[in-house]
Design an enzyme around this catalytic site. Sequence first.
Site, PDB file in Angstrom:
ATOM      1  N   ASP A  27       0.849  -1.198   0.000  1.00  0.00           N
ATOM      2  CA  ASP A  27       0.000   0.000   0.000  1.00  0.00           C
ATOM      3  C   ASP A  27       0.879   1.241   0.000  1.00  0.00           C
ATOM      4  OD1 ASP A  27      -2.583   1.408   0.233  1.00  0.00           O
ATOM      5  OD2 ASP A  27      -1.837   2.013   2.187  1.00  0.00           O
ATOM      6  N   SER A  28       0.294   2.369  -0.373  1.00  0.00           N
ATOM      7  CA  SER A  28       1.031   3.635  -0.328  1.00  0.00           C
ATOM      8  C   SER A  28       1.445   3.976   1.105  1.00  0.00           C
ATOM      9  CB  SER A  28       0.150   4.753  -0.887  1.00  0.00           C
ATOM     10  OG  SER A  28      -1.074   4.788  -0.177  1.00  0.00           O
ATOM     11  N   CYS A  52      -4.095  -1.192  -2.362  1.00  0.00           N
ATOM     12  CA  CYS A  52      -4.267   0.255  -2.477  1.00  0.00           C
ATOM     13  C   CYS A  52      -5.094   0.488  -3.736  1.00  0.00           C
ATOM     14  CB  CYS A  52      -2.888   0.900  -2.610  1.00  0.00           C
ATOM     15  SG  CYS A  52      -2.904   2.660  -2.976  1.00  0.00           S
ATOM     16  N   GLU A  87      -5.611  10.455   8.519  1.00  0.00           N
ATOM     17  CA  GLU A  87      -4.189  10.322   8.874  1.00  0.00           C
ATOM     18  C   GLU A  87      -3.749  11.362   9.898  1.00  0.00           C
ATOM     19  OE1 GLU A  87      -1.442   9.528   5.785  1.00  0.00           O
ATOM     20  OE2 GLU A  87      -2.402   7.578   5.519  1.00  0.00           O
ATOM     21  N   CYS A 115     -11.487   3.003  -1.147  1.00  0.00           N
ATOM     22  CA  CYS A 115     -10.215   3.518  -0.637  1.00  0.00           C
ATOM     23  C   CYS A 115      -9.943   2.797   0.675  1.00  0.00           C
ATOM     24  CB  CYS A 115     -10.303   5.021  -0.406  1.00  0.00           C
ATOM     25  SG  CYS A 115      -8.849   5.697   0.429  1.00  0.00           S
ATOM     26  N   HIS A 143      -8.707   3.613   3.382  1.00  0.00           N
ATOM     27  CA  HIS A 143      -8.931   4.316   4.651  1.00  0.00           C
ATOM     28  C   HIS A 143     -10.415   4.373   5.066  1.00  0.00           C
ATOM     29  CE1 HIS A 143      -4.887   5.595   3.886  1.00  0.00           C
ATOM     30  NE2 HIS A 143      -4.852   6.421   4.908  1.00  0.00           N
TER      31      HIS A 143
HETATM   32  N1  DGL Z   1      -4.289   3.694  -0.149  1.00  0.00           N
HETATM   33  C1  DGL Z   1      -4.905   4.735  -0.943  1.00  0.00           C
HETATM   34  C2  DGL Z   1      -6.117   4.173  -1.683  1.00  0.00           C
HETATM   35  O1  DGL Z   1      -6.677   3.152  -1.327  1.00  0.00           O
HETATM   36  C3  DGL Z   1      -5.296   5.924  -0.108  1.00  0.00           C
HETATM   37  C4  DGL Z   1      -4.115   6.703   0.418  1.00  0.00           C
HETATM   38  C5  DGL Z   1      -3.335   7.432  -0.653  1.00  0.00           C
HETATM   39  O2  DGL Z   1      -3.879   8.331  -1.313  1.00  0.00           O
HETATM   40  O3  DGL Z   1      -2.179   7.087  -0.820  1.00  0.00           O
HETATM   41  O4  DGL Z   1      -6.541   4.760  -2.643  1.00  0.00           O
END
Ligand code: DGL
Length: 277
Positions: A14-15, A77, A162, A196, A198
């Site tokens: 993930d990012s 992600c 976050e 997403c 989050h």
């Molecule tokens: N993990 C990203 C997603 O699911 C969200 C966080 C980011 O923008 O890096 O799109």
Amino acid sequence: MKEKDQYQPIGVFDSGFGGLTVLKEIVKELPEYDFLYLGDNARAPYGSRSFETVYEYTLQCVKHLFENGCHLVILACNTASAKALRTIQQKDLPKIAPGKRVLGVIRPTTEIIGAHSKSGYVGVLGTQGTVSSGSYLVEIEKFFPDLNVTQEACPMWVPLIENNELDNEGAEYFIKRHINALMSREPKIDAIILGCTHYPLIENKIRKYLSPEVKLLSQGTIVAKGLKDYLHRHPEIEENCSKNKTVNFLTTDLPETFDKAASLFYGQPVKSKHLSL
Ligand code: DGL
């Protein structure tokens, strides 16, 4: 064929922190396997970055996971799944690792969304990058061509989560604003994908602005079940996934900072190691 005791974890990328909401459900579903999580926190968020950047960063992290024994990597992600997955699968894998696989989180969700809507109208909430990539529209069309899809980008939600600002009025304002925008564009929506990593953390807050008959779909459990099914259908990949019940964490930023925030997403304490790319 896998040698006994070899470390061949399933990679989860993930990012940053968000993919931990997906990893948590995968580990619940498949506890016997080894997992290696990589969060590219030093370069997160990916949500508003260009195709080229997201692709380049994601590929670099996937290669690293391959070098660490992974034969299968899940892009947990949405932004990376939307912007990098197809190119990696079609262009890079045949060259760099023909026997290895990279899967995303969009397809497992779009495969089942039709079964959750009676009205035939569904919504997708995601980052700006995910929404403007059109990936959900393309994938849903493949499985449910008659389904009507309305998308809404919620660029403020990831920073609010976050930065631990969820209990403030500002968070309520932005949650309400995007839900109202989505539902006023298409009031017939009766199922919404939380597209997403989050958003499961604010599911209860989102729910407050929707009528009870609207279903909210979080991806964690859907992706976990999809992965279980995939491993069952692909024994040639499954036999290259080791089973010693370990879960390890890597972050490209400071491990102490990662560990502090990660438990919120993962639901239990996390001890990560630093990775410099
Ligand atoms: N993990 C990203 C997603 O699911 C969200 C966080 C980011 O923008 O890096 O799109």
